[in-house]
Write an enzyme that holds these catalytic residues in place. Sequence first.
Site, PDB file in Angstrom:
ATOM      1  N   ASP A 131       0.787  -1.232   0.000  1.00 55.90           N
ATOM      2  CA  ASP A 131       0.000   0.000   0.000  1.00 55.90           C
ATOM      3  C   ASP A 131       0.824   1.290   0.000  1.00 55.90           C
ATOM      4  OD1 ASP A 131      -2.434   1.404  -0.035  1.00 55.90           O
ATOM      5  OD2 ASP A 131      -2.393   1.658   2.121  1.00 55.90           O
ATOM      6  N   CYS A 196     -22.624   7.530  -2.927  1.00 53.99           N
ATOM      7  CA  CYS A 196     -21.416   8.261  -2.528  1.00 53.99           C
ATOM      8  C   CYS A 196     -21.767   9.542  -1.777  1.00 53.99           C
ATOM      9  CB  CYS A 196     -20.576   8.595  -3.757  1.00 53.99           C
ATOM     10  SG  CYS A 196     -19.133   9.640  -3.399  1.00 53.99           S
ATOM     11  N   CYS A 211     -12.935  12.725  -1.842  1.00 55.71           N
ATOM     12  CA  CYS A 211     -13.448  11.459  -1.311  1.00 55.71           C
ATOM     13  C   CYS A 211     -13.515  11.542   0.212  1.00 55.71           C
ATOM     14  CB  CYS A 211     -12.523  10.319  -1.755  1.00 55.71           C
ATOM     15  SG  CYS A 211     -12.957   8.706  -1.053  1.00 55.71           S
TER      16      CYS A 211
END
Length: 335
Positions: A131, A196, A211
Amino acid sequence: MNDPDQMQWKTNIKGWAQELGFVSIGFTSAEPIDSLGPVLERRINQRLATPFESKEIESRIYPKAVWQSCQAVVVLAYPLPYSSVPQAGEGILARSAVGEDYHHFLNQKINKLVEIMAGNDWPGTSRWQVDTGPLVERAFAIRAGIGWIGRNQQLIIPGYGSFVALALLLLDQEIEADQPVIPDQCGTCQSCVQACPAQILGKEQFEAKHCVSYLTQSKEILTTEERGQLGLRIFGCDTCQEVCPHNQKRIEEELASSSPTSLRRGVDLMEILNLTNGEFQRRFKATAAGWRGKGVLQRNAFLALGNLHDGRSKLWLAERENDQSVPPIITPYRR
């Protein structure tokens, strides 16, 4: 390494990885993903990328820029742990933020895989990332046949879904690449677009800086609109994944397996707001939710209480007018 040896190693590595709990394993070459370069450059130039993303494009698309000896890339997907559903009024942690930090956990898993390979006379060496490395893991996962990128910008694994953590194992020996799966299997589904909280999905450009998952980790001052979008989220956001049809089997299994001893995604908001350094170290430092520090979690709890119209947050701050223990990240929200 000749072709029969390549195939045997490929079979063995996949088998060992599955025994260690990885749900999907794919192989791809060390060639650069050239088509991704202009996309990343455009995102940077248009200020769509987050500060967490490397600006060195070659190191994001070309394994040899990270490790010159790389000849093949193994993409590994590990399932996020099952956890219990938050109760009404609780702060919400994303699935990636509960339990042991997946970065640490997967590093241990891959180290074990490499040890098994060495114990079976693997002829080369390796490097890996979980990651935080520069290479774009989802892009290599697509090319390795792990899955496709859904409309929610998540890697979706056929038959499993998207609740996984990804890692890349770089090898200095060639191994035949797997074939990509059929791209874009979302069809006409718009569930994630509609759900969302920031309403940024389904657009031509994905603005990662807006986001909600990013907002919960950002140390910038959030706008009134962004504060509302946080809802009760303390770290991360799973909304677009929770409504995805490809994740429903997993969610049903999670609900069925929930018990008092399950990992908990729900947290008491006032407890988070009142975290001491010792409590933060004990509860969060070893989780993925701890990497941005105690103040970010407290800020999010403070804003979540505001979204609940719970007056305790303002009272808490008013009682600490000159208290140096109040995280500076909260003080901009005094008014």
